[in-house]
Scaffold this motif. Structure first.
Motif, PDB file in Angstrom:
ATOM      1  N   SER A   2       0.843  -1.198   0.000  1.00  0.00           N
ATOM      2  CA  SER A   2       0.000   0.000   0.000  1.00  0.00           C
ATOM      3  C   SER A   2       0.883   1.254   0.000  1.00  0.00           C
ATOM      4  CB  SER A   2      -0.923  -0.009   1.215  1.00  0.00           C
ATOM      5  OG  SER A   2      -0.160  -0.084   2.380  1.00  0.00           O
ATOM      6  N   PRO A   3       0.375   2.342  -0.562  1.00  0.00           N
ATOM      7  CA  PRO A   3       1.190   3.552  -0.668  1.00  0.00           C
ATOM      8  C   PRO A   3       1.569   4.116   0.708  1.00  0.00           C
ATOM      9  CG  PRO A   3      -1.074   3.956  -1.361  1.00  0.00           C
ATOM     10  CD  PRO A   3      -0.960   2.502  -1.107  1.00  0.00           C
ATOM     11  N   ILE A   4       2.742   4.733   0.782  1.00  0.00           N
ATOM     12  CA  ILE A   4       3.176   5.321   2.062  1.00  0.00           C
ATOM     13  C   ILE A   4       2.346   6.560   2.376  1.00  0.00           C
ATOM     14  CG2 ILE A   4       5.128   6.495   3.194  1.00  0.00           C
ATOM     15  CD1 ILE A   4       6.948   4.539   1.588  1.00  0.00           C
ATOM     16  N   LYS A   5       2.107   7.395   1.359  1.00  0.00           N
ATOM     17  CA  LYS A   5       1.316   8.614   1.578  1.00  0.00           C
ATOM     18  C   LYS A   5      -0.171   8.301   1.541  1.00  0.00           C
ATOM     19  CE  LYS A   5       2.390  12.831   0.011  1.00  0.00           C
ATOM     20  NZ  LYS A   5       2.786  13.872  -0.952  1.00  0.00           N
ATOM     21  N   GLY A   6      -0.970   9.173   2.158  1.00  0.00           N
ATOM     22  CA  GLY A   6      -2.418   9.015   2.073  1.00  0.00           C
ATOM     23  C   GLY A   6      -3.005   8.456   3.350  1.00  0.00           C
ATOM     24  N   MET A 174      -3.136  11.043 -10.343  1.00  0.00           N
ATOM     25  CA  MET A 174      -3.453  11.372  -8.947  1.00  0.00           C
ATOM     26  C   MET A 174      -4.972  11.404  -8.779  1.00  0.00           C
ATOM     27  SD  MET A 174      -1.906  14.603  -6.799  1.00  0.00           S
ATOM     28  CE  MET A 174      -0.173  14.248  -6.924  1.00  0.00           C
ATOM     29  N   HIS A 175      -5.446  10.906  -7.644  1.00  0.00           N
ATOM     30  CA  HIS A 175      -6.901  10.836  -7.453  1.00  0.00           C
ATOM     31  C   HIS A 175      -7.467  12.197  -7.040  1.00  0.00           C
ATOM     32  CE1 HIS A 175      -5.633  10.651  -3.283  1.00  0.00           C
ATOM     33  NE2 HIS A 175      -6.888  10.894  -2.925  1.00  0.00           N
TER      34      HIS A 175
END
Ligand code: DLZ
Length: 196
Positions: A2-6, A174-175
């Motif tokens: 899973s992404p580190i950011k967010g 980017m979402h």
């Protein structure tokens, strides 16, 4: 991985009983419109009914803190008035006495969360810094003074492209950050009710 950011893995919360307001600035409309649509999409996905979503506007981001404060206060008066309510479009301009006298729609409970959305794009002067600072502090102040979640939907970007990217309109994939704000409103609306 899973992404580190967010915000991490999505959480599921039942927002079906919530009443939520979105208040947005009208500056930088292309980006704003997309962010508002994203926030609304997440509110609906979280179970908030269309009838319980109010959308209001202010000219620019600088007006957001006062807009949030008055919108919430008006919804409290509306809920406590013994008569019937007032249309959402009149909420910001109505005085307390107007609100208690009005009779246009059914009474509703106060908002459970308010999402404030604005897009500040840095220019050649210090305008950006002053407005970003004032709005950030103002929104936090309203949130802590009122005790209702105020979701921070203020993009403070250096270029138009950065704004478009964060509204899901860029090329990087980017979402749309508005979707995160809608989810945050549902989560905080539900949790605040449980924490009361
Ligand atoms: C004046 C101004 C400027 C230069 N830039 C923006 C911006 O990028 N985004 C935004 O939301 N609003 C901007 N404004 C308007 C101010 O927020 C405010 O509406 C006016 O100064 C009137 O109080």
């Amino acid at each position: 991985m899973s992404p580190i950011k967010g915000p991490g893995a999505a959480q599921s919360h039942d927002g079906s009983g919530l009443r939520v307001a979105i208040i947005h600035a009208r500056w930088n409309a292309t980006i704003i419109d997309q962010l508002v649509a994203g926030a609304k999409k997440s509110l609906l996905a979280g179970g908030v009914s269309e009838d319980n979503i109010t959308v209001q506007t202010v000219p620019g981001s600088y007006e957001l803190p006062l807009g949030v404060q008055r919108l919430y206060a008006a919804s409290q008066v509306q809920a406590s008035s013994s008569g019937e309510g007032i249309s959402a479009t009149d909420l910001l301009s109505a005085s307390t006495s107007d609100l208690s006298k009005s009779a246009t729609v059914s009474p509703k409970k106060p908002f459970d969360a308010i999402i404030a959305i604005g897009v500040l794009i840095k220019g050649a002067t210090m305008h950006f810094e002053y407005i970003a600072d004032a709005v950030s502090h103002g929104l936090m102040r309203v949130q802590l003074d009122s005790g209702i979640p105020v979701i921070f939907g203020l993009l403070t970007v250096l270029t138009e492209e950065q704004g478009l990217e964060r509204a899901g309109l860029g090329n990087s994939g980017m979402h749309n950050h508005g979707e995160d704000w809608g989810s945050a409103a549902v989560e905080l609306g539900v949790k605040r009710r449980d924490w009361s």
